[in-house]
Design an enzyme around this catalytic site. Sequence first.
Site, mmCIF file in Angstrom:
data_model
loop_
_atom_site.group_PDB
_atom_site.id
_atom_site.type_symbol
_atom_site.label_atom_id
_atom_site.label_comp_id
_atom_site.label_asym_id
_atom_site.label_seq_id
_atom_site.Cartn_x
_atom_site.Cartn_y
_atom_site.Cartn_z
ATOM 1 N N ASP A 152 0.850 -1.191 0.000
ATOM 2 C CA ASP A 152 0.000 0.000 0.000
ATOM 3 C C ASP A 152 0.888 1.243 0.000
ATOM 4 O O ASP A 152 1.990 1.225 -0.560
ATOM 5 C CB ASP A 152 -0.927 -0.025 1.232
ATOM 6 N N ASP A 210 -1.262 2.885 17.976
ATOM 7 C CA ASP A 210 -2.012 1.645 17.799
ATOM 8 C C ASP A 210 -1.338 0.679 16.822
ATOM 9 O O ASP A 210 -1.826 -0.431 16.616
ATOM 10 C CB ASP A 210 -3.432 1.955 17.300
ATOM 11 N N HIS A 251 -3.607 6.052 3.358
ATOM 12 C CA HIS A 251 -4.410 4.881 2.998
ATOM 13 C C HIS A 251 -3.878 3.617 3.650
ATOM 14 O O HIS A 251 -4.625 2.837 4.253
ATOM 15 C CB HIS A 251 -4.424 4.748 1.476
ATOM 16 N N ASN A 310 -4.913 -2.314 23.184
ATOM 17 C CA ASN A 310 -4.135 -1.668 24.233
ATOM 18 C C ASN A 310 -4.958 -0.748 25.128
ATOM 19 O O ASN A 310 -4.414 0.061 25.871
ATOM 20 C CB ASN A 310 -2.985 -0.877 23.601
ATOM 21 N N VAL A 342 -8.599 2.054 18.520
ATOM 22 C CA VAL A 342 -9.392 0.994 17.910
ATOM 23 C C VAL A 342 -8.669 -0.337 18.040
ATOM 24 O O VAL A 342 -7.479 -0.383 18.336
ATOM 25 C CB VAL A 342 -9.671 1.290 16.414
ATOM 26 N N ASN A 347 -13.871 -0.244 -6.775
ATOM 27 C CA ASN A 347 -14.980 0.642 -6.388
ATOM 28 C C ASN A 347 -15.714 1.234 -7.576
ATOM 29 O O ASN A 347 -16.178 2.371 -7.516
ATOM 30 C CB ASN A 347 -14.444 1.803 -5.533
ATOM 31 N N ALA A 382 -7.074 -8.458 -7.867
ATOM 32 C CA ALA A 382 -8.131 -9.255 -7.230
ATOM 33 C C ALA A 382 -8.728 -10.291 -8.167
ATOM 34 O O ALA A 382 -9.164 -11.357 -7.732
ATOM 35 C CB ALA A 382 -9.232 -8.326 -6.706
ATOM 36 N N TYR A 423 -7.342 -12.214 -10.333
ATOM 37 C CA TYR A 423 -6.546 -13.416 -10.616
ATOM 38 C C TYR A 423 -7.006 -14.586 -9.740
ATOM 39 O O TYR A 423 -7.424 -14.392 -8.589
ATOM 40 C CB TYR A 423 -5.054 -13.151 -10.371
ATOM 41 N N SER A 474 -11.202 -1.173 -0.355
ATOM 42 C CA SER A 474 -9.924 -1.079 0.355
ATOM 43 C C SER A 474 -10.099 -1.324 1.844
ATOM 44 O O SER A 474 -9.205 -1.830 2.518
ATOM 45 C CB SER A 474 -9.316 0.319 0.173
#
Length: 526
Positions: free
Chosen positions: A127, A136, A160, A173, A177, A251, A260, A262, A312
């Site tokens: 990415d 986090d 991203h 923790n 999140v 999207n 994706a 393949y 994503s």
Amino acid sequence: MTRKTITILIVLAILLSLSSMTASAKTNENEKVPVLITFKGTTDADLVKAHGGNVKYEYTIIPSIAAELPQKAIEALSKNPNIGIIEPDLQGQILEDEIPWGISRINADSAQTIGFNGSGTTIGVVDSGIDYNHADLAANYLGGYDFVNNDADPMDDNGHGTHVAGTIAAADNGFGVVGAAPGAGLYALKAVDETGYCSYSDIIAAINWAVDNDVDVITMSLGGTGYSSTLKNACDHAYANGIVIVAAAGNYNSEVIYPAAYDSVIAVSATDYYDNKASWSCYGPEIELAAPGVSIKSTLLGGSYGSKSGTSMAAPHVTGAVSLLLCTDVAGTVYDTDSDGKWDPAEIRSRLHSTATDLGTTGKDDYYGYGLVNAFAAVDGLSLADPEENAPEEPLADPEEDDSTTSPETPEFSEPSMVMYVSSLEVTTDLIVRGRKNYFVWGEAEMRIVDINGNNVEGATVTGDWSGLVSKTVSGVTDANGMVVISSDHLKNPEGEFIFTVTDVSLDGYEYDSSENLCSTDSAEY
């Protein structure tokens, strides 16, 4: 059609794309073009250099080279009997929309409460990098590489990748999140630049790195519409070497994008809070699993948090579920089909298929594949591969105490059928320049939704059509200010008008009255 014919057609396509540049500029036959060269046997970088080529990558997992070549060299090398194919080094991009809740929907929090947290598994996040200083993410960050800037510091400069990483493995923790697999290790494989674009050659290099470094899972929330046999070969090789590959479906509300699409990759579509396919999510027979992808809260740059939507955001939910399953002991179970005592990619896929929550048409379908990924069902009845190693050092926090593991409440409205409408709409254009001659332009439609009393409406889904230079139906969700910005596709060196028309606005408890709109259509010329 023979391989030679395909090669010639690809060469012609490359040459034609060059000849279509601005009429006022003469084509420079020495101008170099980025290509992917696949050899029939051993790669030969010296041969490429002898033809004036600049070698970018010489891959070790497939017999291919990424390079820049003059036009004449492409034509000459395409006739070389040792070369199988020369194809363009295409571009992809990250796959976010605009605009947090999915961990509990896939029951990852339930899996965590019985001791499964992904500990001992490693994930390569291909990415825009990872903000490895984020509170986090820091504990689970293992390193990586920056293929965009060719250095060992894959710091995220887009945001991203950091958001994707948080959905996978944000630490448990007590604050912020929690990811689907909060014990998993993260490698940042930066293939996306700060603008959100990436070359196929950098994606392949990242996959190559993941294979060389024995990564367990590769996740790619990016892609492009162009097919590449070289990228396919890289994915296939990684899969054959025991790596599970997960990718976002796209999207565009159309066919599934690459990588994706393949066979060696798990293609993931996106669902909303009501388990419906998100309006913009790509679909097709390649879809294998669905996951939450609308308004997903996760980590952002600078230690912050925020929500994004897109396939994503759906793909990392599946990646987290894969990590949880990988830390179970498959030896001696019926799921170890080849009796080798470890999970193989095909066995992982089969287990996720059989435990998914069926959505849509009964059985596998083009919208949801085998259904909504169910992390708890996948690990239920299995034991940890090594309880002493994988058990978390501290008890898991109550998932109800973390924002990402609680389902959002359906908004309550004082008036059950309040009228809402479009109070403002403005279309503008923006661009980025790539190289010396090319620029990419897109339209942005910014609008505000208010109720009949003039109050901002948050959470409304605005649907509309782009026309003029582009033709596409898109949607977005309003923020606390009633605002939403919806972008068109990027166009190379365009000339004309970007036109946006609002076709629908929906939200429970409200009624959309288009006759009240102060503006329904706007345009911008470039």
